[in-house]
Design a protein around this motif. Structure first.
Motif, PDB file in Angstrom:
ATOM      1  N   PHE A 182      81.816 113.582  44.659  1.00 41.00           N
ATOM      2  CA  PHE A 182      80.706 114.673  44.743  1.00 41.00           C
ATOM      3  C   PHE A 182      79.716 113.341  44.705  1.00 41.00           C
ATOM      4  O   PHE A 182      78.673 113.813  45.131  1.00 41.00           O
ATOM      5  CB  PHE A 182      80.714 115.982  45.078  1.00 41.00           C
ATOM      6  N   LEU A 183      79.585 113.316  43.476  1.00 38.72           N
ATOM      7  CA  LEU A 183      78.171 112.776  42.471  1.00 38.72           C
ATOM      8  C   LEU A 183      78.768 111.165  43.236  1.00 38.72           C
ATOM      9  O   LEU A 183      80.188 110.596  42.191  1.00 38.72           O
ATOM     10  CB  LEU A 183      77.936 112.845  42.056  1.00 38.72           C
ATOM     11  N   SER A 191      71.596 103.725  42.253  1.00 37.96           N
ATOM     12  CA  SER A 191      71.932 104.620  43.398  1.00 37.96           C
ATOM     13  C   SER A 191      72.595 106.219  42.262  1.00 37.96           C
ATOM     14  O   SER A 191      73.682 105.694  41.477  1.00 37.96           O
ATOM     15  CB  SER A 191      72.431 104.392  44.481  1.00 37.96           C
ATOM     16  N   ALA A 192      72.373 106.997  43.314  1.00 39.02           N
ATOM     17  CA  ALA A 192      73.329 107.942  42.619  1.00 39.02           C
ATOM     18  C   ALA A 192      73.227 109.055  43.894  1.00 39.02           C
ATOM     19  O   ALA A 192      72.317 109.673  44.171  1.00 39.02           O
ATOM     20  CB  ALA A 192      72.366 109.366  41.182  1.00 39.02           C
ATOM     21  N   ILE A 193      74.873 109.191  44.606  1.00 36.57           N
ATOM     22  CA  ILE A 193      74.448 109.550  45.783  1.00 36.57           C
ATOM     23  C   ILE A 193      75.333 110.681  45.812  1.00 36.57           C
ATOM     24  O   ILE A 193      75.986 111.061  45.209  1.00 36.57           O
ATOM     25  CB  ILE A 193      75.164 108.618  46.811  1.00 36.57           C
ATOM     26  N   LEU A 194      74.483 112.223  46.382  1.00 35.84           N
ATOM     27  CA  LEU A 194      75.268 112.993  46.280  1.00 35.84           C
ATOM     28  C   LEU A 194      75.594 113.333  47.430  1.00 35.84           C
ATOM     29  O   LEU A 194      75.035 113.349  48.922  1.00 35.84           O
ATOM     30  CB  LEU A 194      74.476 114.766  45.821  1.00 35.84           C
ATOM     31  N   HIS A 195      77.553 113.616  48.057  1.00 39.59           N
ATOM     32  CA  HIS A 195      77.553 114.215  49.100  1.00 39.59           C
ATOM     33  C   HIS A 195      77.477 115.388  49.473  1.00 39.59           C
ATOM     34  O   HIS A 195      78.259 116.305  49.519  1.00 39.59           O
ATOM     35  CB  HIS A 195      78.868 113.728  49.332  1.00 39.59           C
ATOM     36  N   LEU A 196      76.729 115.345  49.777  1.00 36.89           N
ATOM     37  CA  LEU A 196      76.279 117.140  50.161  1.00 36.89           C
ATOM     38  C   LEU A 196      76.669 117.177  51.704  1.00 36.89           C
ATOM     39  O   LEU A 196      77.400 116.284  52.557  1.00 36.89           O
ATOM     40  CB  LEU A 196      75.184 117.743  50.472  1.00 36.89           C
ATOM     41  N   PRO A 197      77.151 118.414  52.312  1.00 32.38           N
ATOM     42  CA  PRO A 197      77.688 118.980  53.624  1.00 32.38           C
ATOM     43  C   PRO A 197      77.296 117.994  54.586  1.00 32.38           C
ATOM     44  O   PRO A 197      77.793 118.205  55.301  1.00 32.38           O
ATOM     45  CB  PRO A 197      78.147 120.610  53.924  1.00 32.38           C
ATOM     46  N   GLU A 198      75.511 118.935  54.427  1.00 33.06           N
ATOM     47  CA  GLU A 198      74.838 118.085  55.641  1.00 33.06           C
ATOM     48  C   GLU A 198      74.337 116.508  54.804  1.00 33.06           C
ATOM     49  O   GLU A 198      73.713 116.267  56.432  1.00 33.06           O
ATOM     50  CB  GLU A 198      73.341 118.596  55.498  1.00 33.06           C
ATOM     51  N   GLY A 199      75.344 115.863  54.831  1.00 28.81           N
ATOM     52  CA  GLY A 199      75.055 114.677  54.228  1.00 28.81           C
ATOM     53  C   GLY A 199      74.783 114.332  52.836  1.00 28.81           C
ATOM     54  O   GLY A 199      74.072 114.617  52.443  1.00 28.81           O
ATOM     55  N   PRO A 200      74.676 112.256  53.060  1.00 26.64           N
ATOM     56  CA  PRO A 200      74.764 111.942  51.231  1.00 26.64           C
ATOM     57  C   PRO A 200      73.045 111.705  51.673  1.00 26.64           C
ATOM     58  O   PRO A 200      72.270 111.637  52.735  1.00 26.64           O
ATOM     59  CB  PRO A 200      75.465 110.338  51.744  1.00 26.64           C
TER      60      PRO A 200
END
Ligand code: ATP
Ligand code: SF4
Ligand code: MG
Lengths: 344, 333
Positions: free
Chosen positions: A4-5, A68-77
């Protein structure tokens, strides 16, 4: 489990009159939904700084952040470090939530518990004030506050420390966040309350399938709840591994020192003496070019050619999904430790 | 809460009794004999005794005080027989230099003082609080530095100096106000323009010093509150900066201002001595200073002192009760 993160190469520094304080130095970690990552390290190692950066809670005027800190959200990263402030704000409380060390000062003294939880709820939900309070009562029930429908109208000062931390958890979870960052949530509480709160967090994590980052300087806490551990020292991640690997297969001298400083139960505490690591971490303003732990490391003398002093080791995979930042191999560390114990 | 209020009310009354009693003792100790002043040059011992009796000074301090208390409730006669003058309740005394009941003098002076205080209060609260909040939000900016200079000037210049400067420049030099109209009383209801013309400059003078103090106070409170843990919590919730400032920061940062503002305002209701003097206003401050410096009019001094301390003591009560409503920690203590 889906990640997720994903934090990569995070640098956070604070310009000061004496120079820039590099509090987070090339930090990477990740956590998946349903997983608990513990971030462990002494006071000042940069645990809070890194996670506050993920939440976007640093003062932008006085902080320099890269990586960077990517959140993998349902609507996209989405990269929360480069996204506009307003976008990140709308992720706070909803996609990612955070609770803090001191529950005594973390709630506004002038508003009721119910008002404060309802305010968080109203940010992401349509409904009346009464609906918000109803939701607050549900949340207080969920986190185990007795008599919730009455207590929802009380003020923070009418709650004990443990109860306030429960309130904070209720507030952080009111919008079903995917990620919960708990920054030393039990440090200010007494021991029995500590384990209650940790159990509560573990239960809620299962119930909501959250990704949880648990920040602590207590490896004992980690054993109970974490799936993976990242150990931080002087602004860097020095070891990162699944929980069992950390406890039974430590590859890093610093982690070893941390483990020696907690009471072990596996041999009933007999024959083990609590050993704090002597010395202080180096300044974050003039970062040494070698290994930051060198001055305090019992193992450094076993590395030839002054390598520890001259070169900062990279974070490399020492065993499957077990990363360490040391010039020695995991095997070497274990052998040297055994030798030392034998001599004593 | 009710218990707290009634308790405070009881102590307030007690305090006022003590204040008035001490005023009587202090004036008894002063080396000035009001009777001698009133009966002036050709004063025979008999006349002096007579005057002393007329002024009610021929009894002990305690008895003078008791009579004063009585007069407050049922009114009082001054002088003897046919020459007696009746002052209705609340009778604070009779001014033999003004030939008026003190309560009449006070009732003419108070609207002047009240006008000055209200106008000054509005000015300094608006200016002080908004400057303070802006300076705190833009900490370190040019604006913040300019406001620091303003604070420095405002807190270090004494009112008599700013007052005189205002009189010289704005009134005499630029003729913004007709010098003959200075200090003229106009009823704010029937002649609001005239009222404003009379009071705007003295109020601005007075407000200047207060605004500086309030700017500094507000600025430091907002800055301090902004770094509180509960503000970080508000931000972590996802609230916008606007809401955080309005609902969370200001609420906590400005609460202590209620106390300060209430007490400062009450203090001014007792009369702004210097400002009233400089601008020739016949408010409580103006008549007090005159009573002290030229006419030695003790009844007036006693009256204004007691009125002023009543305002302060009552304001203390109101402020404490208000604060208990604002801060639940106080309410439940
Ligand atoms: N705003 C700031 N300005 C300057 N230095 C800072 C700032 N915030 C943190 N630091 C420094 O960064 C370093 C790391 O701080 P951080 O709060 O992340 O430590 P931590 O690992 O969370 O420790 P603790 O267990 O005490 O919470 C510390 O040396 C701290 O003094
Ligand atoms: S690199 Fe050297 S100094 Fe650093 S931990 Fe390893 S042995 Fe110790
Ligand atoms: Mg911390």
């Amino acid at each position: 489990m889906s990640t997720f993160l994903e934090v990569k190469n995070l640098h956070v520094s604070f310009p000061t009159e004496d120079g820039a304080v590099l509090a987070s130095n090339d930090v990477s970690y990740s956590v998946a939904l349903g997983e608990t990552l513990a971030i462990v390290g002494e006071s000042g190692s940069g645990k809070s700084v890194a996670n506050l950066a993920v939440m976007g809670l640093h003062n932008p005027q006085r902080t320099k952040i890269s990586g960077s800190a990517i959140l993998h959200l349902p609507e996209g990263p989405i990269d929360v470090l480069s996204a506009p402030n307003e976008t990140v704000r709308r992720l706070r409380g909803k996609a990612m939530s955070m609770i803090f060390q001191d529950p005594m000062s973390a709630l506004h003294p002038f508003y009721t518990i119910g008002d404060q939880i309802a305010e968080a709820w109203a940010l992401y939900n349509e409904g009346s004030k009464a609906d918000g309070i109803k939701r607050a009562v549900e949340m207080l029930d969920l986190v185990g506050i007795p008599d919730a429908s009455k207590r929802v109208h009380e003020y923070p000062h009418q709650f004990s420390g443990g109860m306030r931390q429960r309130v904070m958890i209720a507030m952080a979870l009111v919008n079903n966040p995917s990620l919960l960052i708990a920054d030393e949530p039990t440090t200010a509480l007494d021991v029995t309350v500590q384990s209650q709160i940790l159990r509560l967090l573990a239960d809620l994590q299962k119930e909501f399938n959250m990704a949880v980052i648990l920040i602590t300087h207590d490896l004992g806490v980690v054993a109970e709840v974490a799936d993976r551990v990242s150990v931080m020292y002087s602004g860097r991640v020095v070891e990162s591994a699944p929980i069992d690997e950390i406890f039974y297969n430590t590859t890093h001298p610093y982690t070893r020192g941390l483990l020696n400083s907690i009471p072990r139960v596996d041999n009933n505490g007999i024959g083990t003496r609590l050993k704090a690591i002597p010395g202080q971490p180096p300044s974050l303003i003039s970062v040494p070019k070698g290994c930051a732990f060198e001055a305090r490391c019992e193992f450094a003398s076993h590395v030839s050619g002054g390598l520890c002093h001259a070169v900062n080791p990279d974070l490399v995979e020492k065993a499957p999904s077990h990363f360490g930042r040391c010039h020695l191999t995991g095997q070497q560390v274990i052998e040297i430790a055994n030798q030392n114990n034998g001599v004593k | 809460m009710l218990k707290y209020v009634s308790q405070r009310l009881f102590y307030t009354v007690l305090l006022l009794l003590l204040v008035s009693l001490s005023v009587y003792f202090i004036f008894d100790l002063l080396p000035v004999d009001p009777a001698r002043l009133v009966c002036s040059k050709n004063c025979s011992p008999a006349l002096l005794r007579d005057t002393r009796h007329k002024l009610g000074l021929d009894v002990s301090v305690i008895e003078q005080w008791l009579r004063f208390l009585q007069g407050l409730f049922i009114g009082r006669d001054y002088g003897v027989a046919a020459a007696a003058i009746h002052c209705p309740a609340p009778a604070f005394g009779y001014s033999f230099s003004r030939h008026e009941c003190v309560s009449t003098v006070l009732s003419h002076a108070f609207p002047v003082t009240l006008s000055l205080a209200v106008l000054a209060f509005i000015l300094w609260m608006t200016v002080g609080v908004s400057l303070g909040v802006l300076a705190a939000r833009k900490k370190g900016s040019i604006f913040d530095r300019v406001s620091t200079v303003f604070v420095l000037i405002g807190t270090s210049l004494p009112t008599f100096l700013t007052g005189v400067l205002v009189v010289i420049f704005i009134i005499l030099k630029f003729n913004l106000v007709d010098p003959l109209e200075i200090g003229n009383w106009s009823n704010p209801l029937t002649d609001p323009i005239g009222w404003l013309q009379t009071f705007i400059w003295p109020a601005a003078t007075l407000a200047f010093a207060y605004a500086a103090t309030y700017t500094r106070f507000t600025r430091s409170n907002v800055i301090e509150t902004s770094s509180e843990d509960f503000i970080r919590t508000a931000r972590a919730k996802g609230l916008s900066e606007k809401v955080i400032l309005r609902k969370h920061t200001l609420r906590a940062a400005l609460a202590p201002l209620v106390t300060l503002a209430g007490l400062d305002f009450a203090g001014l209701l007792g009369g702004a001595i210097i400002t009233e003097k400089v601008f020739g206003l016949d408010g409580l401050g103006g008549i007090s200073i005159e009573a002290v410096t030229s006419s030695y009019d003790l009844p007036i001094i006693v009256g204004t002192t007691i009125v002023a301390s009543t305002f302060v003591v009552v304001a203390n009560l109101i402020v404490d009760i208000t604060y208990a409503f604002i801060d639940p920690r106080v309410r439940h203590a």
